[in-house]
Design an enzyme around this catalytic site. Structure first.
Site, PDB file in Angstrom:
ATOM      1  CB  CYS A 146      -0.774   0.004   1.180  1.00 25.03           C
ATOM      2  SG  CYS A 146      -0.214   0.090   2.673  1.00 25.03           S
TER       3      CYS A 146
ATOM      4  CB  CYS B 176      -3.630  -0.105   8.930  1.00 23.12           C
ATOM      5  SG  CYS B 176      -4.420  -0.173   7.418  1.00 23.12           S
TER       6      CYS B 176
HETATM    7 FE1  FES Z   1      -1.796   0.349   4.145  1.00 23.39          FE
HETATM    8 FE2  FES Z   1      -3.339   1.260   5.957  1.00 23.39          FE
HETATM    9  S1  FES Z   1      -3.860   0.903   3.813  1.00 23.39           S
HETATM   10  S2  FES Z   1      -1.408   0.853   6.011  1.00 23.39           S
END
Ligand code: FES
Length: 146
Positions: free
Chosen positions: A33, A103
Site C-alpha cells: 500500500c 494497518c
Molecule cells: Fe496500508 Fe493502511 S492501507 S497501512
C-alpha cells in the site's frame, strides 16, 4: 464502517511528531500500500517509556493505529510494550474493518522496530524481541516466490 474511536484518533491523532535524541526509532513500511510509519521512544534508566511519538505517511487507519499504539505504550516498560499486539491496538480502537487489519500490523511492527533500535543502541537484549522487518510484506513475498 469506522468506529468513533478510529475516527477520533484519525482526526485528532495523539503524539504526532518526533523526539530529538530518541532512545529508539523504528520505521516500517508496507510495499503493497506504500504506507510508512515511524515511532520514536524516550526511555528512562528503568526501561520505562517516558514518551512516544510517531510520524505516519499512510492511510487513515494507519494514522489511528499509530496514535493508539503510542498512547498504549506510554508509561509501560519495554517488556510490557513488547506484549502490545496489533490485536490490542485494534481492540482499543473498537475494531477495524478486515481490509484495514494490516494497518494495525504496521503499528505493532513499528513498536518492535523502535524497541529493537533502543536495544541495539544500549547493547541490551529484550527477551522475546526479534529483529523486525523493514517491510511487513517481506516474509510474505519470500514465501510466495518459493
Ligand atoms: Fe496500508 Fe493502511 S492501507 S497501512
Amino acid at each position: 464502517m469506522y468506529s468513533e474511536k478510529v475516527m477520533d484518533h484519525f482526526q485528532n491523532p495523539r503524539n504526532v511528531g518526533e523526539i530529538e535524541n530518541a532512545s529508539g526509532v523504528g520505521t516500517v513500511g508496507n510495499a503493497k500500500c506504500g504506507d510508512i510509519m515511524r515511532i520514536y521512544l524516550d526511555i528512562d534508566e528503568n526501561q520505562v517509556i517516558r514518551d512516544a511519538k510517531f510520524k505516519t505517511f499512510g492511510c487513515g487507519a494507519a494514522v489511528a493505529t499509530s496514535s493508539m499504539a503510542t498512547e498504549l505504550i506510554k508509561g509501560k516498560t519495554v517488556q510490557e510494550a513488547l506484549q502490545i499486539t496489533n490485536k490490542a491496538v485494534m481492540e482499543a480502537l473498537d475494531g477495524l474493518p478486515p481490509v484495514k487489519v494490516h494497518c494495525s500490523l504496521l503499528a505493532e511492527e513499528a513498536i518492535h522496530a523502535s524497541l529493537w533500535d533502543y536495544a541495539q543502541k544500549n547493547h541490551i537484549t529484550i527477551e522475546g524481541l526479534k529483529e523486525p522487518k523493514k517491510d511487513i510484506h517481506e516474509g510474505e513475498e519470500e514465501e510466495l516466490s518459493v
